[in-house]
Design a protein around this motif. Structure first.
Motif, short mmCIF file in Angstrom:
data_model
loop_
_atom_site.label_atom_id
_atom_site.label_comp_id
_atom_site.label_asym_id
_atom_site.label_seq_id
_atom_site.Cartn_x
_atom_site.Cartn_y
_atom_site.Cartn_z
N ALA A 48 16.62 -18.23 -17.05
CA ALA A 48 16.03 -17.66 -18.26
C ALA A 48 16.45 -18.45 -19.49
O ALA A 48 15.68 -18.65 -20.42
CB ALA A 48 16.44 -16.20 -18.39
N ARG A 50 8.58 -14.99 -17.44
CA ARG A 50 8.77 -13.87 -16.54
C ARG A 50 8.08 -14.08 -15.19
O ARG A 50 8.60 -13.70 -14.14
CB ARG A 50 8.28 -12.58 -17.18
CG ARG A 50 8.78 -11.31 -16.47
CD ARG A 50 8.17 -10.04 -17.03
NE ARG A 50 7.85 -10.16 -18.44
CZ ARG A 50 6.71 -9.73 -18.96
NH1 ARG A 50 5.78 -9.20 -18.18
NH2 ARG A 50 6.48 -9.83 -20.25
N ALA A 70 15.11 -9.60 -17.79
CA ALA A 70 13.75 -10.08 -17.54
C ALA A 70 12.69 -9.32 -18.31
O ALA A 70 11.64 -9.88 -18.64
CB ALA A 70 13.46 -10.02 -16.04
N ILE A 112 11.58 -11.04 -21.54
CA ILE A 112 11.13 -12.42 -21.46
C ILE A 112 9.61 -12.46 -21.35
O ILE A 112 9.02 -11.67 -20.62
CB ILE A 112 11.78 -13.11 -20.24
CG1 ILE A 112 13.30 -13.19 -20.45
CG2 ILE A 112 11.20 -14.51 -20.02
CD1 ILE A 112 14.05 -13.74 -19.27
#
Length: 324
Positions: free
Chosen positions: A99, A105, A149, A152
């Motif tokens: 990330a 994602r 996550a 993102i």
């Protein structure tokens, strides 16, 4: 398991029994559904996946690549030479790194699916070799999914803010989270490293040997247990010292810091989504590169120095932060 990370990932894939090339995936899924029903277990996509193997060549190649990358990462950052010793801490750190370098994602979801299947392969491997050990990498994956996550964006993107100085200036002074924002922006450290600082980590005032400017320094433990230090402006360092004198240590809620950055981003017309607190680390990389080059360093020298300051093992990781 012995061998290079590549060899270990290949052995796990080909010798654990997870690989079922040439077998019908549809038939396997129906069999798994029937087994789950007979056992009184819920029939969900996750439970079906946990009871089926890998059937397609393209999926095989994708998973093999992720398994190899995870094995290499664990060896380089944690000294882990045997992927049979993989644990949740390695998985979360690896996904956080992915990330960090800007994976979107969608790409991260593919990485997480591969790691979930890797857990299944490791459990099969353990049974085949008579070892009484159950892996739980999925829990680490879900922890990452919940904590990181969701913030993102779907696709890969440059995560630096267009105008970080305006954003930081829009953060009101006087709170722990506002001080944390300045620590993150000036030092380039990660949010977990800049929101929890003890008196023993303060290193006093010094001169930046590369630029000649006066800086305050604090030490912290980075990823993989590495000792690193961050530079702060004299004003921010003085505020940090004062806070620690008054409260015993410096501590700020990460959620409060994220909310503060979000409010400042909105106030200055900048997108928070997809940038988050980590966007300030991207801005640090670019600003520090420019600063070092202005003081006579070649690009390669500056890149090596910024990589050290950001606790990156390889300069190519830092290169991701310099995309525009």
């Amino acid at each position: 398991m012995r061998g290079t990370p590549t060899a270990q990932a290949k052995a796990l894939l080909t010798k654990s029994g997870i690989l079922q090339l040439g077998t019908s995936k549809g038939v396997a899924k129906e069999w798994a559904k029937n087994q789950l029903r007979e056992q009184g277990q819920p029939v969900t996509s996750a439970s079906i996946s946990a009871n089926t193997g890998i059937y397609g060549l393209r999926t095989t190649q994708q998973y093999a690549s992720v398994w190899k990358q995870l094995a290499v990462y664990a060896r380089e950052n944690f000294g882990l030479k045997d992927i049979e010793r993989l644990a949740g801490v390695h998985v979360v750190s690896y996904l956080d790194y992915k990330a960090e370098i800007g994976l979107g994602r969608d790409a991260l979801n593919k990485e997480m699916a591969a790691i979930n299947k890797m857990e299944q392969a490791l459990n099969k491997w353990a049974v085949l070799h008579g070892r009484n050990h159950q892996y739980d990498l999925k829990q680490a994956v879900e922890t990452f999914r919940e904590d990181v996550a969701r913030d993102i964006p779907r696709n890969d993107m440059i995560r630096a803010y267009p105008n970080p100085s305006e954003l930081v200036s829009a953060v009101p002074l006087g709170t722990a989270e506002s001080l944390a924002v300045r620590i993150l922006a000036e030092s380039g450290c990660r949010i977990g490293e800049g929101t929890h600082i003890a008196a023993s980590q303060l290193r006093g005032m010094a001169t930046d040997e590369h630029t000649g400017k006066s800086v305050g320094r604090f030490s912290y433990i980075g990823k993989g247990g590495k000792l690193n230090s961050g530079n702060l402006s004299p004003e921010t360092y003085s505020s940090l010292e004062k806070h620690i004198r008054e409260h015993g240590m410096f501590e700020s809620s990460q959620e409060a810091v994220r909310n503060t950055i979000r409010t400042a981003a909105e106030a200055t017309g900048q997108e928070y989504a997809g940038h988050g607190a980590h966007g300030l680390r991207w801005n640090f990389a670019t600003a520090r590169m420019e600063e070092l080059q202005e003081h006579g360093m070649s690009r390669d020298e500056a890149l090596a120095q910024v990589s050290r300051e950001m606790s990156h093992n390889r300069a190519e990781i830092t290169e991701h932060y310099l995309r525009r």
